[in-house]
Each structure stands twice: as structure tokens, then as C-alpha cells.
Design an enzyme around this catalytic site. Structure first.
Site, PDB file in Angstrom:
ATOM      1  N   GLY A  50      42.969 -24.167  75.984  1.00 55.21           N
ATOM      2  CA  GLY A  50      44.098 -24.307  76.886  1.00 55.21           C
ATOM      3  C   GLY A  50      44.240 -23.055  77.731  1.00 55.21           C
ATOM      4  O   GLY A  50      43.795 -21.974  77.324  1.00 55.21           O
ATOM      5  N   GLN A  55      48.580 -17.088  83.042  1.00 49.59           N
ATOM      6  CA  GLN A  55      47.476 -16.294  82.458  1.00 49.59           C
ATOM      7  C   GLN A  55      46.454 -15.877  83.515  1.00 49.59           C
ATOM      8  O   GLN A  55      45.628 -15.000  83.256  1.00 49.59           O
ATOM      9  CB  GLN A  55      46.781 -17.076  81.333  1.00 49.59           C
ATOM     10  CG  GLN A  55      47.657 -17.242  80.092  1.00 49.59           C
ATOM     11  CD  GLN A  55      46.942 -18.006  79.004  1.00 49.59           C
ATOM     12  OE1 GLN A  55      46.871 -19.218  79.034  1.00 49.59           O
ATOM     13  NE2 GLN A  55      46.388 -17.305  78.033  1.00 49.59           N
ATOM     14  N   CYS A 109      45.114 -16.500  71.452  1.00 47.60           N
ATOM     15  CA  CYS A 109      45.491 -16.610  72.862  1.00 47.60           C
ATOM     16  C   CYS A 109      44.416 -15.936  73.709  1.00 47.60           C
ATOM     17  O   CYS A 109      43.963 -14.833  73.373  1.00 47.60           O
ATOM     18  CB  CYS A 109      46.843 -15.919  73.071  1.00 47.60           C
ATOM     19  SG  CYS A 109      47.424 -15.978  74.775  1.00 47.60           S
ATOM     20  N   LEU A 110      44.028 -16.583  74.800  1.00 46.50           N
ATOM     21  CA  LEU A 110      42.996 -16.002  75.671  1.00 46.50           C
ATOM     22  C   LEU A 110      43.471 -14.700  76.307  1.00 46.50           C
ATOM     23  O   LEU A 110      42.668 -13.918  76.809  1.00 46.50           O
ATOM     24  CB  LEU A 110      42.580 -17.002  76.754  1.00 46.50           C
ATOM     25  CG  LEU A 110      41.896 -18.279  76.244  1.00 46.50           C
ATOM     26  CD1 LEU A 110      41.546 -19.200  77.398  1.00 46.50           C
ATOM     27  CD2 LEU A 110      40.653 -17.938  75.429  1.00 46.50           C
ATOM     28  N   HIS A 152      51.946 -24.073  72.668  1.00 48.59           N
ATOM     29  CA  HIS A 152      51.497 -22.730  73.070  1.00 48.59           C
ATOM     30  C   HIS A 152      51.557 -22.595  74.599  1.00 48.59           C
ATOM     31  O   HIS A 152      52.055 -21.588  75.132  1.00 48.59           O
ATOM     32  CB  HIS A 152      50.076 -22.510  72.548  1.00 48.59           C
ATOM     33  CG  HIS A 152      49.501 -21.161  72.841  1.00 48.59           C
ATOM     34  ND1 HIS A 152      49.295 -20.204  71.858  1.00 48.59           N
ATOM     35  CD2 HIS A 152      49.067 -20.590  74.005  1.00 48.59           C
ATOM     36  CE1 HIS A 152      48.776 -19.110  72.419  1.00 48.59           C
ATOM     37  NE2 HIS A 152      48.616 -19.325  73.716  1.00 48.59           N
ATOM     38  N   GLU A 153      51.049 -23.621  75.317  1.00 47.46           N
ATOM     39  CA  GLU A 153      50.986 -23.536  76.785  1.00 47.46           C
ATOM     40  C   GLU A 153      52.376 -23.611  77.414  1.00 47.46           C
ATOM     41  O   GLU A 153      52.673 -22.885  78.363  1.00 47.46           O
ATOM     42  CB  GLU A 153      50.101 -24.655  77.355  1.00 47.46           C
ATOM     43  CG  GLU A 153      48.656 -24.648  76.900  1.00 47.46           C
ATOM     44  CD  GLU A 153      47.980 -23.298  76.942  1.00 47.46           C
ATOM     45  OE1 GLU A 153      48.329 -22.454  77.788  1.00 47.46           O
ATOM     46  OE2 GLU A 153      47.098 -23.073  76.088  1.00 47.46           O
ATOM     47  N   HIS A 156      53.964 -20.407  77.286  1.00 51.38           N
ATOM     48  CA  HIS A 156      53.489 -19.508  78.348  1.00 51.38           C
ATOM     49  C   HIS A 156      54.310 -19.712  79.631  1.00 51.38           C
ATOM     50  O   HIS A 156      54.638 -18.748  80.326  1.00 51.38           O
ATOM     51  CB  HIS A 156      52.021 -19.786  78.682  1.00 51.38           C
ATOM     52  CG  HIS A 156      51.038 -18.968  77.880  1.00 51.38           C
ATOM     53  ND1 HIS A 156      51.057 -17.594  77.863  1.00 51.38           N
ATOM     54  CD2 HIS A 156      49.992 -19.328  77.096  1.00 51.38           C
ATOM     55  CE1 HIS A 156      50.061 -17.151  77.085  1.00 51.38           C
ATOM     56  NE2 HIS A 156      49.409 -18.183  76.605  1.00 51.38           N
TER      57      HIS A 156
HETATM   58 ZN    ZN Z   1      47.910 -18.111  75.257  1.00 57.83          ZN
END
Ligand code: ZN
Length: 185
Positions: A50, A55, A109-110, A152-153, A156
Site C-alpha cells: 500500500g 508518502q 511502513c514504506l 494503515h493507509e 496516513h
Molecule cells: Zn505507511
């Protein structure tokens, strides 16, 4: 298409953007298709499931999710795909229902590569969103990795990072020298 730079939680300037509450996307918006394609490319290049627009520095309520296909092993050892890959572009997504029951799971998380921690999430969620054609859609009672990725998204988009959701911070560990223990989003 292009791979964009992913902002980092541990960079003070990036963190300012990552903790901003994003604004609603106004539709129709013809530039979204290209942006979503870039987001998929960026997410796949980083082996994530995701990625949210903030991000990559865009504070708009847009996120992409790509859940890998589910495979099962047959008796003869061959692998068979039991569920296809699921790809979503979610514009202005909203959780409209969530289970009271929560499940703990390792999450990454990226924007904090290599680090994973135990995050409690609702075990299922129903999400309403607008797709790229401008149609309002609904994902009913998503479970498993999709449920976790959606929460999670959407966090964000509200400027909330997974590290803030961890109840026991001793579970947050650097796995960068090992195989990733869970999905990163
Ligand atoms: Zn993340």
C-alpha cells in the site's frame, strides 16, 4: 510512469508532511490516473502492499493498495492461485463500519523501511471510496491483510503514523538485516 521518492518518518521535514491531515480530492480530476500509476510503480519498487499520496509528498486523500494473490500448495507440491491479486485506487476513502474486535499484527511502513511493530487493528472494516471513474464504491467487511492495509493507509491520510498506533513500543524492531517479517504499507 515514474518511481517517486518516498518520504521518511525519521526525516524532520518529511515528517511534517506525513503528519499533515490531507484534503479531499476534488473530482473529476484527470491527472489522478497518472498519479495513481506512479504510486503503484513506486509501491511495487519498494515491495509494499500500500502507498498513500502523502508518502510521496502529496497531501490529498488518495491511496493505492495491492494485495498479492493467495496461493495454496497442492498435494503434489505445485502451487495454485486461489485468489487473484487485488488492486485498488481509493479516492477520498472512509471507514464507515469497523469490528469492535481488534487483532494484533506485525506491520511495517514504506516511510520507515526495515522497521516493524505490533499494531492492533479492527479485524474487519467496510470502506467507501471513489474510484478513478468518479463512481462511489464500497468494500464490504474486508478482513486480513486488506483490512490492515485499509486502516494503515486511511491513517496516513489523517496524518497518523503506524508508530503512534503501537501499544507496546518494545515490539518495534529493525528487521533490515533479515527477511521482512510482514507487509509494509
Ligand atoms: Zn505507511
Amino acid at each position: 510512469m515514474a518511481v517517486r521518492r518516498i518520504l521518511r518518518i525519521d526525516d524532520p521535514d518529511d515528517k511534517k508532511i506525513l503528519t499533515t491531515r490531507c484534503h479531499a480530492v476534488r473530482m473529476p480530476n484527470p491527472s489522478l490516473k497518472q498519479l495513481a500509476a506512479d504510486m503503484f510503480e513506486t509501491m511495487h519498487a519498494a515491495n509494499g502492499v500500500g502507498l498513500a499520496a502523502p508518502q510521496i509528498g502529496i497531501t490529498q486523500r488518495l491511496t493505492v493498495i495491492s494485495i498479492p494473490p493467495a496461493v495454496e500448495e497442492r498435494a503434489d507440491g505445485s502451487l495454485v492461485e486461489v485468489e487473484p491479486e487485488q488492486n485498488y485506487v481509493l479516492i477520498n476513502p472512509e471507514i464507515i463500519k469497523a469490528s469492535a474486535q481488534q487483532v494484533n499484527g506485525l506491520e511495517g511502513c514504506l516511510s520507515l523501511p526495515g522497521w516493524y511493530g505490533e499494531v492492533p487493528r479492527a479485524s474487519w472494516v467496510t470502506v467507501e471510496y471513489t474510484d478513478l471513474t468518479g463512481k462511489r464504491q464500497r468494500i464490504r467487511k474486508a478482513t486480513g491483510l486488506l483490512a490492515r492495509a485499509l486502516q494503515h493507509e486511511i491513517d496516513h491520510l489523517d496524518g497518523i503514523l503506524f508508530t503512534e498506533r503501537i501499544r507496546d513500543l518494545s515490539t518495534l524492531k529493525d528487521y533490515s538485516q533479515e527477511e521482512a517479517p510482514a507487509a509494509a504499507e
